[in-house]
Motif scaffolding. Structure first.
Motif, mmCIF file in Angstrom:
data_model
loop_
_atom_site.group_PDB
_atom_site.id
_atom_site.type_symbol
_atom_site.label_atom_id
_atom_site.label_comp_id
_atom_site.label_asym_id
_atom_site.label_seq_id
_atom_site.Cartn_x
_atom_site.Cartn_y
_atom_site.Cartn_z
ATOM 1 N N UNK A 118 0.824 -1.207 0.000
ATOM 2 C CA UNK A 118 0.000 0.000 0.000
ATOM 3 C C UNK A 118 0.858 1.258 0.000
ATOM 4 N N UNK A 119 0.283 2.336 -0.501
ATOM 5 C CA UNK A 119 0.889 3.664 -0.385
ATOM 6 C C UNK A 119 0.391 4.274 0.922
ATOM 7 N N UNK A 120 1.298 4.770 1.732
ATOM 8 C CA UNK A 120 0.947 5.309 3.046
ATOM 9 C C UNK A 120 1.172 6.812 3.054
ATOM 10 N N UNK A 121 0.146 7.552 3.489
ATOM 11 C CA UNK A 121 0.210 9.011 3.584
ATOM 12 C C UNK A 121 -0.049 9.425 5.025
ATOM 13 N N UNK A 175 -8.693 0.574 1.244
ATOM 14 C CA UNK A 175 -7.889 1.515 2.016
ATOM 15 C C UNK A 175 -8.293 1.463 3.483
ATOM 16 N N UNK A 176 -7.425 2.014 4.338
ATOM 17 C CA UNK A 176 -7.679 2.041 5.774
ATOM 18 C C UNK A 176 -6.925 3.208 6.369
ATOM 19 N N UNK A 177 -7.315 3.616 7.580
ATOM 20 C CA UNK A 177 -6.600 4.697 8.263
ATOM 21 C C UNK A 177 -6.717 4.507 9.766
ATOM 22 N N UNK A 178 -5.737 5.069 10.477
ATOM 23 C CA UNK A 178 -5.708 5.025 11.933
ATOM 24 C C UNK A 178 -5.258 6.377 12.455
ATOM 25 N N UNK A 180 -2.792 6.944 6.590
ATOM 26 C CA UNK A 180 -3.774 6.388 5.654
ATOM 27 C C UNK A 180 -3.049 5.524 4.628
ATOM 28 N N UNK A 181 -3.571 4.315 4.407
ATOM 29 C CA UNK A 181 -2.943 3.361 3.478
ATOM 30 C C UNK A 181 -3.941 2.971 2.390
ATOM 31 N N UNK A 182 -3.479 2.935 1.125
ATOM 32 C CA UNK A 182 -4.329 2.588 -0.015
ATOM 33 C C UNK A 182 -3.617 1.570 -0.897
ATOM 34 N N UNK A 183 -4.375 0.579 -1.383
ATOM 35 C CA UNK A 183 -3.910 -0.281 -2.477
ATOM 36 C C UNK A 183 -5.094 -0.581 -3.389
ATOM 37 N N UNK A 184 -4.901 -1.474 -4.373
ATOM 38 C CA UNK A 184 -5.963 -1.738 -5.350
ATOM 39 C C UNK A 184 -7.169 -2.434 -4.733
ATOM 40 N N UNK A 185 -6.994 -3.041 -3.561
ATOM 41 C CA UNK A 185 -8.092 -3.784 -2.947
ATOM 42 C C UNK A 185 -8.948 -2.881 -2.065
#
Length: 529
Positions: free
Chosen positions: A279-282, A330-333, A323-328
Protein backbone atom coordinates in the motif's frame (compact mmCIF):
# COMPACT_ATOMS: atom_id res chain seq x y z
CA UNK A 1 13.51 -62.35 -69.94
CA UNK A 2 15.84 -64.48 -72.08
CA UNK A 3 16.52 -68.12 -71.56
CA UNK A 4 20.06 -67.30 -70.51
CA UNK A 5 18.78 -65.62 -67.32
CA UNK A 6 16.83 -68.60 -65.98
CA UNK A 7 19.82 -70.71 -64.82
CA UNK A 8 21.06 -67.75 -62.71
CA UNK A 9 17.75 -67.48 -60.82
CA UNK A 10 17.65 -71.21 -60.21
CA UNK A 11 21.16 -71.15 -58.79
CA UNK A 12 20.22 -68.29 -56.44
CA UNK A 13 17.23 -70.25 -55.14
CA UNK A 14 19.42 -73.31 -54.61
CA UNK A 15 21.88 -71.16 -52.58
CA UNK A 16 19.10 -69.89 -50.32
CA UNK A 17 17.86 -73.40 -49.64
CA UNK A 18 21.38 -74.51 -48.82
CA UNK A 19 21.84 -71.68 -46.29
CA UNK A 20 18.52 -72.61 -44.65
CA UNK A 21 19.57 -76.24 -44.36
CA UNK A 22 22.89 -75.22 -42.83
CA UNK A 23 21.07 -73.06 -40.29
CA UNK A 24 18.86 -75.99 -39.36
CA UNK A 25 21.89 -78.25 -39.14
CA UNK A 26 23.69 -75.77 -36.85
CA UNK A 27 20.60 -75.60 -34.65
CA UNK A 28 20.44 -79.40 -34.45
CA UNK A 29 24.10 -79.65 -33.60
CA UNK A 30 23.77 -76.96 -30.87
CA UNK A 31 20.59 -78.30 -29.37
CA UNK A 32 20.49 -82.06 -30.07
CA UNK A 33 24.12 -82.85 -30.76
CA UNK A 34 23.28 -84.42 -34.20
CA UNK A 35 23.32 -83.18 -37.77
CA UNK A 36 20.22 -83.01 -39.93
CA UNK A 37 22.15 -84.98 -42.54
CA UNK A 38 22.37 -87.91 -40.15
CA UNK A 39 18.59 -88.38 -40.19
CA UNK A 40 18.67 -90.34 -43.48
CA UNK A 41 16.80 -93.55 -43.21
CA UNK A 42 18.99 -96.32 -41.93
CA UNK A 43 21.95 -94.10 -41.22
CA UNK A 44 23.90 -94.42 -37.95
CA UNK A 45 22.94 -90.86 -37.09
CA UNK A 46 19.27 -91.63 -37.53
CA UNK A 47 19.65 -94.67 -35.36
CA UNK A 48 21.48 -92.61 -32.74
CA UNK A 49 18.75 -90.00 -32.83
CA UNK A 50 16.08 -92.65 -32.48
CA UNK A 51 17.97 -94.16 -29.56
CA UNK A 52 18.38 -90.61 -28.00
CA UNK A 53 14.65 -90.00 -28.18
CA UNK A 54 13.65 -93.39 -26.80
CA UNK A 55 16.43 -94.46 -24.45
CA UNK A 56 15.74 -93.55 -20.78
CA UNK A 57 18.08 -90.97 -19.21
CA UNK A 58 19.04 -91.24 -15.60
CA UNK A 59 17.73 -88.25 -13.57
CA UNK A 60 21.11 -87.90 -11.97
CA UNK A 61 22.57 -87.21 -15.42
CA UNK A 62 20.25 -84.23 -16.08
CA UNK A 63 21.43 -80.68 -15.33
CA UNK A 64 19.88 -78.78 -12.39
CA UNK A 65 19.87 -75.18 -11.18
CA UNK A 66 21.81 -74.25 -8.08
CA UNK A 67 20.27 -70.75 -7.83
CA UNK A 68 16.54 -70.18 -7.27
CA UNK A 69 14.45 -67.56 -8.98
CA UNK A 70 14.48 -64.18 -7.26
CA UNK A 71 13.03 -60.69 -7.44
CA UNK A 72 15.52 -57.88 -8.04
CA UNK A 73 14.58 -54.30 -7.15
CA UNK A 74 16.91 -52.06 -9.16
CA UNK A 75 17.23 -48.31 -9.37
CA UNK A 76 17.28 -46.85 -12.84
CA UNK A 77 20.73 -46.45 -14.40
CA UNK A 78 22.17 -49.15 -12.12
CA UNK A 79 23.53 -52.58 -13.21
CA UNK A 80 21.96 -55.91 -12.30
CA UNK A 81 23.33 -59.47 -12.72
CA UNK A 82 20.75 -62.26 -12.97
CA UNK A 83 22.35 -65.56 -11.86
CA UNK A 84 21.93 -68.83 -13.73
CA UNK A 85 24.25 -71.41 -12.16
CA UNK A 86 23.75 -74.99 -13.36
CA UNK A 87 25.05 -78.23 -11.91
CA UNK A 88 25.98 -80.95 -14.43
CA UNK A 89 25.20 -78.88 -17.55
CA UNK A 90 26.64 -81.54 -19.89
CA UNK A 91 26.13 -80.71 -23.56
CA UNK A 92 22.76 -79.07 -22.98
CA UNK A 93 22.30 -75.51 -24.15
CA UNK A 94 21.31 -72.72 -21.73
CA UNK A 95 19.22 -69.89 -23.09
CA UNK A 96 17.94 -66.60 -21.66
CA UNK A 97 14.63 -65.28 -22.85
CA UNK A 98 12.16 -62.55 -21.96
CA UNK A 99 8.68 -63.32 -23.07
CA UNK A 100 9.04 -64.70 -26.61
CA UNK A 101 12.31 -62.84 -27.23
CA UNK A 102 15.51 -64.93 -27.12
CA UNK A 103 18.30 -62.96 -25.44
CA UNK A 104 21.09 -65.58 -25.47
CA UNK A 105 21.51 -69.16 -26.65
CA UNK A 106 24.51 -70.97 -25.24
CA UNK A 107 27.42 -68.56 -25.38
CA UNK A 108 25.85 -66.61 -28.23
CA UNK A 109 24.18 -63.25 -27.49
CA UNK A 110 21.12 -63.05 -29.68
CA UNK A 111 19.66 -59.69 -28.63
CA UNK A 112 21.15 -56.66 -30.37
CA UNK A 113 20.95 -54.58 -27.17
CA UNK A 114 24.54 -53.86 -26.12
CA UNK A 115 23.50 -53.45 -22.49
CA UNK A 116 23.02 -57.23 -22.20
CA UNK A 117 25.89 -59.72 -21.89
CA UNK A 118 26.86 -63.00 -20.22
CA UNK A 119 29.29 -62.85 -17.31
CA UNK A 120 30.92 -65.55 -15.18
CA UNK A 121 29.39 -68.36 -17.21
CA UNK A 122 25.72 -67.94 -17.99
CA UNK A 123 24.82 -65.07 -15.63
CA UNK A 124 22.97 -62.32 -17.49
CA UNK A 125 24.18 -58.76 -16.87
CA UNK A 126 22.01 -55.74 -17.69
CA UNK A 127 23.72 -52.38 -17.58
CA UNK A 128 22.11 -48.92 -17.32
CA UNK A 129 18.76 -50.37 -16.31
CA UNK A 130 15.73 -48.46 -17.59
CA UNK A 131 12.07 -48.57 -16.63
CA UNK A 132 11.17 -50.66 -19.71
CA UNK A 133 13.54 -53.39 -18.52
CA UNK A 134 11.08 -54.40 -15.82
CA UNK A 135 9.61 -57.89 -16.20
CA UNK A 136 10.38 -61.62 -15.98
CA UNK A 137 13.65 -63.10 -17.27
CA UNK A 138 13.82 -66.88 -17.81
CA UNK A 139 16.97 -69.00 -17.83
CA UNK A 140 16.11 -72.28 -19.63
CA UNK A 141 17.95 -75.59 -20.11
CA UNK A 142 17.08 -77.17 -23.45
CA UNK A 143 16.29 -80.69 -22.27
CA UNK A 144 13.46 -82.69 -23.87
CA UNK A 145 11.32 -81.34 -21.08
CA UNK A 146 12.88 -77.86 -20.66
CA UNK A 147 13.89 -76.81 -17.18
CA UNK A 148 13.91 -73.14 -16.23
CA UNK A 149 14.09 -70.56 -13.45
CA UNK A 150 12.51 -67.10 -13.54
CA UNK A 151 13.94 -63.87 -12.16
CA UNK A 152 11.70 -60.81 -11.79
CA UNK A 153 13.20 -57.36 -12.25
CA UNK A 154 11.40 -54.44 -10.61
CA UNK A 155 12.70 -51.02 -11.50
CA UNK A 156 12.87 -48.59 -8.59
CA UNK A 157 12.36 -45.06 -9.80
CA UNK A 158 13.35 -42.11 -7.57
CA UNK A 159 10.54 -39.65 -6.89
CA UNK A 160 9.86 -36.84 -9.29
CA UNK A 161 7.36 -34.02 -8.84
CA UNK A 162 5.47 -33.64 -12.08
CA UNK A 163 2.99 -30.91 -11.12
CA UNK A 164 2.34 -28.18 -8.54
CA UNK A 165 -0.54 -25.72 -8.56
CA UNK A 166 -0.09 -22.68 -10.81
CA UNK A 167 3.55 -23.58 -11.40
CA UNK A 168 4.38 -22.54 -7.86
CA UNK A 169 2.87 -19.02 -7.81
CA UNK A 170 -0.70 -18.55 -6.55
CA UNK A 171 -2.76 -15.45 -5.81
CA UNK A 172 -6.12 -15.47 -4.03
CA UNK A 173 -8.24 -12.79 -2.44
CA UNK A 174 -8.80 -12.59 1.29
CA UNK A 175 -11.65 -14.82 2.41
CA UNK A 176 -11.30 -17.24 -0.52
CA UNK A 177 -10.87 -21.01 -0.32
CA UNK A 178 -7.71 -22.27 -2.01
CA UNK A 179 -6.40 -25.80 -2.64
CA UNK A 180 -2.70 -26.46 -3.14
CA UNK A 181 -1.91 -29.59 -5.18
CA UNK A 182 1.26 -31.58 -5.77
CA UNK A 183 1.57 -34.65 -8.03
CA UNK A 184 4.60 -36.96 -8.08
CA UNK A 185 5.68 -40.15 -9.84
CA UNK A 186 8.12 -42.91 -9.02
CA UNK A 187 8.31 -46.55 -7.98
CA UNK A 188 7.21 -47.23 -5.31
CA UNK A 189 4.53 -44.54 -5.40
CA UNK A 190 5.97 -41.54 -3.54
CA UNK A 191 4.53 -40.14 -0.30
CA UNK A 192 3.80 -36.42 -0.45
CA UNK A 193 4.38 -34.30 2.66
CA UNK A 194 3.41 -30.64 3.08
CA UNK A 195 5.32 -28.14 5.24
CA UNK A 196 5.56 -24.36 5.42
CA UNK A 197 8.74 -22.35 5.32
CA UNK A 198 9.58 -20.84 8.72
CA UNK A 199 6.03 -21.34 9.95
CA UNK A 200 3.35 -23.85 10.91
CA UNK A 201 0.61 -24.91 8.53
CA UNK A 202 -2.76 -23.12 8.87
CA UNK A 203 -4.02 -26.17 10.79
CA UNK A 204 -1.35 -25.56 13.43
CA UNK A 205 0.54 -28.72 12.46
CA UNK A 206 4.17 -28.82 11.42
CA UNK A 207 3.52 -31.19 8.49
CA UNK A 208 0.74 -33.22 6.85
CA UNK A 209 0.67 -35.95 4.21
CA UNK A 210 -1.54 -35.94 1.17
CA UNK A 211 -1.96 -35.03 -2.45
CA UNK A 212 -3.32 -31.58 -1.56
CA UNK A 213 -4.11 -29.18 1.28
CA UNK A 214 -7.07 -26.80 1.42
CA UNK A 215 -7.09 -23.40 3.11
CA UNK A 216 -10.48 -21.89 3.88
CA UNK A 217 -11.12 -18.20 4.53
CA UNK A 218 -7.57 -17.32 3.52
CA UNK A 219 -6.04 -14.27 5.18
CA UNK A 220 -2.64 -12.60 5.29
CA UNK A 221 -1.48 -14.86 8.10
CA UNK A 222 -1.78 -17.89 5.79
CA UNK A 223 0.26 -16.37 2.98
CA UNK A 224 3.79 -17.65 2.50
CA UNK A 225 5.83 -20.46 0.97
CA UNK A 226 4.40 -23.97 1.14
CA UNK A 227 6.78 -26.87 0.45
CA UNK A 228 5.73 -30.13 -1.22
CA UNK A 229 8.17 -33.01 -0.55
CA UNK A 230 7.96 -36.36 -2.41
CA UNK A 231 9.84 -39.42 -1.11
CA UNK A 232 9.66 -43.18 -1.72
CA UNK A 233 12.88 -44.48 -0.19
CA UNK A 234 14.68 -44.48 -3.55
CA UNK A 235 17.30 -41.80 -3.85
CA UNK A 236 16.85 -38.45 -2.14
CA UNK A 237 13.47 -36.78 -1.55
CA UNK A 238 12.58 -33.99 -3.96
CA UNK A 239 10.85 -30.70 -3.20
CA UNK A 240 8.96 -27.95 -4.93
CA UNK A 241 7.55 -24.74 -3.48
CA UNK A 242 4.26 -22.91 -3.89
CA UNK A 243 4.34 -19.21 -3.01
CA UNK A 244 0.85 -18.27 -1.88
CA UNK A 245 -0.07 -14.57 -2.09
CA UNK A 246 -3.25 -13.49 -0.31
CA UNK A 247 -4.53 -10.19 -1.70
CA UNK A 248 -6.20 -8.01 0.93
CA UNK A 249 -6.85 -4.34 1.70
CA UNK A 250 -4.53 -2.52 4.09
CA UNK A 251 -4.62 -3.43 7.77
CA UNK A 252 -3.09 -0.86 10.14
CA UNK A 253 -1.88 -1.24 13.70
CA UNK A 254 -0.56 1.74 15.65
CA UNK A 255 2.41 1.12 17.87
CA UNK A 256 1.07 3.71 20.36
CA UNK A 257 -2.16 5.59 19.84
CA UNK A 258 -1.09 8.28 22.31
CA UNK A 259 2.47 9.57 22.10
CA UNK A 260 4.03 11.83 24.74
CA UNK A 261 6.77 14.32 23.97
CA UNK A 262 8.00 17.75 25.00
CA UNK A 263 9.20 20.93 23.39
CA UNK A 264 12.65 20.51 21.94
CA UNK A 265 12.49 16.72 22.07
CA UNK A 266 11.90 14.16 19.34
CA UNK A 267 8.62 12.30 18.68
CA UNK A 268 7.92 9.16 16.66
CA UNK A 269 4.45 8.24 15.40
CA UNK A 270 4.45 4.65 14.12
CA UNK A 271 1.90 2.77 11.99
CA UNK A 272 2.40 -0.92 11.16
CA UNK A 273 0.81 -1.43 7.73
CA UNK A 274 0.11 -4.85 6.21
CA UNK A 275 -1.25 -5.01 2.66
CA UNK A 276 -1.00 -7.14 -0.48
CA UNK A 277 -0.26 -5.70 -2.93
CA UNK A 278 1.82 -3.17 -0.96
CA UNK A 279 0.00 0.00 0.00
CA UNK A 280 0.89 3.66 -0.39
CA UNK A 281 0.95 5.31 3.05
CA UNK A 282 0.21 9.01 3.58
CA UNK A 283 0.37 11.10 6.77
CA UNK A 284 -2.12 13.81 7.76
CA UNK A 285 -2.31 16.42 10.54
CA UNK A 286 -6.06 16.75 11.04
CA UNK A 287 -7.13 17.03 7.38
CA UNK A 288 -3.87 18.49 6.04
CA UNK A 289 -1.62 16.10 4.13
CA UNK A 290 1.96 16.23 5.38
CA UNK A 291 5.13 16.29 3.31
CA UNK A 292 8.66 15.63 4.41
CA UNK A 293 10.60 18.62 5.68
CA UNK A 294 13.90 19.15 7.44
CA UNK A 295 12.16 18.76 10.79
CA UNK A 296 9.54 16.22 9.73
CA UNK A 297 10.79 12.95 8.24
CA UNK A 298 8.83 9.94 6.95
CA UNK A 299 10.61 6.59 7.19
CA UNK A 300 9.64 3.13 5.91
CA UNK A 301 11.23 -0.11 7.11
CA UNK A 302 9.31 -3.11 5.90
CA UNK A 303 5.76 -2.77 7.21
CA UNK A 304 6.78 -0.11 9.77
CA UNK A 305 5.92 3.45 8.72
CA UNK A 306 7.25 6.21 10.98
CA UNK A 307 6.54 9.93 11.10
CA UNK A 308 9.58 11.40 12.86
CA UNK A 309 9.26 14.93 14.25
CA UNK A 310 12.47 16.56 15.42
CA UNK A 311 12.68 19.45 17.90
CA UNK A 312 9.00 19.25 18.76
CA UNK A 313 7.17 22.57 19.07
CA UNK A 314 3.95 23.20 20.94
CA UNK A 315 2.21 23.68 17.57
CA UNK A 316 3.06 20.04 16.71
CA UNK A 317 0.80 18.66 19.43
CA UNK A 318 -2.50 17.36 18.09
CA UNK A 319 -4.14 14.58 16.08
CA UNK A 320 -2.42 12.72 13.24
CA UNK A 321 -3.66 10.10 10.78
CA UNK A 322 -1.84 7.47 8.74
CA UNK A 323 -3.77 6.39 5.65
CA UNK A 324 -2.94 3.36 3.48
CA UNK A 325 -4.33 2.59 -0.02
CA UNK A 326 -3.91 -0.28 -2.48
CA UNK A 327 -5.96 -1.74 -5.35
CA UNK A 328 -8.09 -3.78 -2.95
CA UNK A 329 -9.10 -1.01 -0.54
CA UNK A 330 -7.89 1.52 2.02
CA UNK A 331 -7.68 2.04 5.77
CA UNK A 332 -6.60 4.70 8.26
CA UNK A 333 -5.71 5.02 11.93
CA UNK A 334 -5.48 8.04 14.21
CA UNK A 335 -2.71 8.94 16.66
CA UNK A 336 -2.30 11.79 19.11
CA UNK A 337 0.91 13.62 19.88
CA UNK A 338 0.58 15.25 23.29
CA UNK A 339 2.61 17.30 25.71
CA UNK A 340 0.41 16.25 28.64
CA UNK A 341 1.98 13.95 31.26
CA UNK A 342 1.95 10.18 30.89
CA UNK A 343 -0.56 8.31 33.08
CA UNK A 344 0.70 7.79 36.62
CA UNK A 345 1.87 4.40 37.90
CA UNK A 346 1.65 3.38 41.57
CA UNK A 347 4.74 2.13 43.35
CA UNK A 348 3.57 1.50 46.93
CA UNK A 349 2.87 -1.96 48.35
CA UNK A 350 -0.83 -2.93 48.37
CA UNK A 351 -0.69 -3.89 52.10
CA UNK A 352 -0.33 -0.88 54.36
CA UNK A 353 1.69 -0.76 57.59
CA UNK A 354 -0.97 0.78 59.83
CA UNK A 355 -4.62 0.35 60.67
CA UNK A 356 -5.77 3.94 60.18
CA UNK A 357 -3.39 5.37 57.57
CA UNK A 358 -1.67 4.45 54.30
CA UNK A 359 1.35 5.93 52.56
CA UNK A 360 0.55 5.89 48.83
CA UNK A 361 3.30 6.51 46.27
CA UNK A 362 3.14 7.09 42.52
CA UNK A 363 5.32 8.30 39.66
CA UNK A 364 4.63 10.25 36.48
CA UNK A 365 6.79 10.66 33.36
CA UNK A 366 6.64 14.08 31.76
CA UNK A 367 9.03 16.12 29.64
CA UNK A 368 7.30 19.26 30.92
CA UNK A 369 7.39 19.93 34.70
CA UNK A 370 4.33 18.79 36.68
CA UNK A 371 2.32 21.58 38.28
CA UNK A 372 -0.09 19.62 40.46
CA UNK A 373 -1.62 16.21 41.18
CA UNK A 374 -5.11 14.95 41.95
CA UNK A 375 -5.44 11.94 44.21
CA UNK A 376 -8.78 10.15 44.38
CA UNK A 377 -9.57 7.37 46.85
CA UNK A 378 -12.55 5.63 48.41
CA UNK A 379 -13.39 2.61 50.53
CA UNK A 380 -14.66 -0.60 48.98
CA UNK A 381 -17.35 -2.74 50.66
CA UNK A 382 -15.85 -5.34 52.98
CA UNK A 383 -15.16 -8.64 51.26
CA UNK A 384 -16.02 -7.29 47.83
CA UNK A 385 -14.10 -7.98 44.69
CA UNK A 386 -12.61 -4.85 43.12
CA UNK A 387 -15.02 -3.49 40.50
CA UNK A 388 -13.99 -3.70 36.89
CA UNK A 389 -12.81 -0.43 35.37
CA UNK A 390 -16.05 -0.01 33.46
CA UNK A 391 -18.07 -0.26 36.67
CA UNK A 392 -16.19 2.40 38.62
CA UNK A 393 -17.91 5.73 39.04
CA UNK A 394 -16.29 8.47 37.04
CA UNK A 395 -13.97 10.86 38.80
CA UNK A 396 -15.01 14.52 38.70
CA UNK A 397 -12.92 16.80 36.52
CA UNK A 398 -11.74 19.91 38.30
CA UNK A 399 -10.26 22.74 36.33
CA UNK A 400 -9.47 25.14 39.16
CA UNK A 401 -5.87 25.94 39.99
CA UNK A 402 -5.25 25.20 43.65
CA UNK A 403 -2.88 27.22 45.78
CA UNK A 404 -2.78 24.73 48.65
CA UNK A 405 -3.63 21.07 49.32
CA UNK A 406 -7.34 20.52 49.74
CA UNK A 407 -9.14 17.44 51.01
CA UNK A 408 -12.78 16.81 50.33
CA UNK A 409 -14.65 14.31 52.47
CA UNK A 410 -16.94 11.60 51.10
CA UNK A 411 -20.27 12.84 49.89
CA UNK A 412 -23.41 11.44 51.48
CA UNK A 413 -24.59 9.84 48.27
CA UNK A 414 -22.97 6.85 46.67
CA UNK A 415 -23.39 4.25 43.92
CA UNK A 416 -24.70 0.69 43.84
CA UNK A 417 -22.23 -1.59 41.99
CA UNK A 418 -22.86 -5.36 41.83
CA UNK A 419 -25.36 -5.02 44.64
CA UNK A 420 -22.86 -3.25 46.92
CA UNK A 421 -22.79 0.38 47.94
CA UNK A 422 -19.78 2.43 46.86
CA UNK A 423 -19.28 5.93 48.19
CA UNK A 424 -18.14 8.86 46.08
CA UNK A 425 -14.49 9.58 45.57
CA UNK A 426 -12.58 11.65 48.08
CA UNK A 427 -9.97 13.78 46.36
CA UNK A 428 -6.85 15.66 47.32
CA UNK A 429 -5.20 18.37 45.24
CA UNK A 430 -1.41 18.38 45.72
CA UNK A 431 0.90 21.03 44.28
CA UNK A 432 3.98 19.53 42.68
CA UNK A 433 7.53 20.51 43.48
CA UNK A 434 9.18 22.20 40.47
CA UNK A 435 11.52 19.69 38.84
CA UNK A 436 13.24 19.18 35.52
CA UNK A 437 13.36 15.40 36.00
CA UNK A 438 11.52 13.27 33.43
CA UNK A 439 10.20 10.94 36.17
CA UNK A 440 8.55 12.74 39.07
CA UNK A 441 7.52 10.74 42.13
CA UNK A 442 5.07 11.67 44.86
CA UNK A 443 3.97 10.20 48.19
CA UNK A 444 0.98 11.07 50.32
CA UNK A 445 -0.10 9.70 53.73
CA UNK A 446 -3.86 9.17 53.82
CA UNK A 447 -5.07 9.28 57.45
CA UNK A 448 -8.34 8.59 59.20
CA UNK A 449 -8.85 5.25 57.44
CA UNK A 450 -10.64 2.22 58.84
CA UNK A 451 -8.70 -0.84 59.91
CA UNK A 452 -8.82 -4.09 57.95
CA UNK A 453 -10.44 -2.25 55.05
CA UNK A 454 -9.89 -2.23 51.31
CA UNK A 455 -9.58 1.00 49.34
CA UNK A 456 -9.03 2.01 45.75
CA UNK A 457 -7.25 5.05 44.36
CA UNK A 458 -6.52 6.92 41.15
CA UNK A 459 -4.21 9.79 40.29
CA UNK A 460 -4.05 12.52 37.65
CA UNK A 461 -1.23 14.93 36.91
CA UNK A 462 -1.17 18.33 35.22
CA UNK A 463 1.49 20.31 33.41
CA UNK A 464 1.10 23.44 31.34
CA UNK A 465 -0.44 21.44 28.48
CA UNK A 466 -3.26 20.13 30.66
CA UNK A 467 -4.39 17.17 32.75
CA UNK A 468 -3.32 13.68 31.74
CA UNK A 469 -5.49 10.59 31.56
CA UNK A 470 -6.58 8.94 34.78
CA UNK A 471 -4.25 6.25 36.03
CA UNK A 472 -5.32 2.65 36.36
CA UNK A 473 -7.13 1.87 39.59
CA UNK A 474 -4.86 0.87 42.47
CA UNK A 475 -6.17 -1.24 45.40
CA UNK A 476 -4.67 -1.18 48.89
CA UNK A 477 -5.50 -2.55 52.36
CA UNK A 478 -5.11 -1.29 55.90
CA UNK A 479 -3.98 -3.55 58.74
CA UNK A 480 -6.51 -5.36 60.92
CA UNK A 481 -6.88 -5.42 64.72
CA UNK A 482 -4.72 -8.53 65.04
CA UNK A 483 -1.79 -6.89 63.28
CA UNK A 484 1.48 -6.36 65.09
CA UNK A 485 1.30 -2.70 64.01
CA UNK A 486 -0.52 -0.23 66.22
CA UNK A 487 -2.38 2.81 64.95
CA UNK A 488 -0.05 5.35 63.42
CA UNK A 489 1.75 7.19 66.23
CA UNK A 490 1.89 10.53 64.48
CA UNK A 491 0.10 13.33 66.33
CA UNK A 492 -1.34 16.52 64.95
CA UNK A 493 1.36 19.16 64.82
CA UNK A 494 -0.43 21.86 62.91
CA UNK A 495 -3.57 23.63 63.96
CA UNK A 496 -5.23 24.09 60.60
CA UNK A 497 -8.20 21.69 60.83
CA UNK A 498 -8.43 21.42 57.03
CA UNK A 499 -5.02 19.82 56.55
CA UNK A 500 -4.01 18.57 59.98
CA UNK A 501 -4.48 14.87 59.05
CA UNK A 502 -2.47 14.96 55.84
CA UNK A 503 1.20 14.39 55.13
CA UNK A 504 2.91 14.96 51.80
CA UNK A 505 6.38 13.99 50.59
CA UNK A 506 7.68 14.83 47.12
CA UNK A 507 10.83 13.37 45.55
CA UNK A 508 12.91 15.24 43.03
CA UNK A 509 16.52 15.72 42.02
CA UNK A 510 17.89 17.31 45.17
CA UNK A 511 18.22 15.81 48.63
CA UNK A 512 17.62 18.93 50.73
CA UNK A 513 14.61 18.87 53.08
CA UNK A 514 12.58 22.07 52.79
CA UNK A 515 9.69 23.39 54.83
CA UNK A 516 6.98 25.36 53.09
CA UNK A 517 5.36 27.84 55.51
CA UNK A 518 2.58 28.66 53.04
CA UNK A 519 1.22 25.11 53.11
CA UNK A 520 1.63 24.71 56.89
CA UNK A 521 1.02 20.95 57.36
CA UNK A 522 2.87 19.81 54.24
CA UNK A 523 6.43 18.53 54.53
CA UNK A 524 8.36 18.65 51.27
CA UNK A 525 11.45 16.54 50.91
CA UNK A 526 13.64 16.01 47.87
CA UNK A 527 15.17 12.63 47.44
CA UNK A 528 16.83 11.05 44.46
CA UNK A 529 14.78 8.34 42.74
Amino acid sequence: MTGHGCPGIVNLLRLCVLVLLLSVDIFCVEILGVSSMDYKSGSPAAAAAAEYNTAPIESTDLPSFTTPGRTFRIVTSDTVVLPCDVDNPGNFVLAWKRGIAILTAGNIKVTPDNRFRLVDGYNLEIRDVQTNDAGNYVCQIATLQPREITHTVEILVPPRIDYVSSEGEMQVKKGSTVTLQCKASGNPVPTITWTRKNNLLPSGEKSVEGFSITIEQANRHQAGIYICTASNGVGDPVQKQINLHVLYPPEIEVERGWVHSGEGYEAQLVCIVHAEPPAEVLWFRDTLRLDSTERRIMEVRGSRHTLLIRKVQSSDFGNYTCQADNQIGKAKQSLELSGKPNPATFRSHPMGRFRDSYNITWAVNSYTPIEEFKLYFRKLPLGSQPPTPGQLSAMPHQNNVYKRPTRRENDTQGHLINGRFLGDWSNVILPAIPSEQFTQQMSYVIKGLEGAAQYEAKVQAKNRFGWNQESETFHFHTRGAGSSFEPSPETAVYSDPEVRDMGVTAYGAASTVLACPVLLAITLAFAST
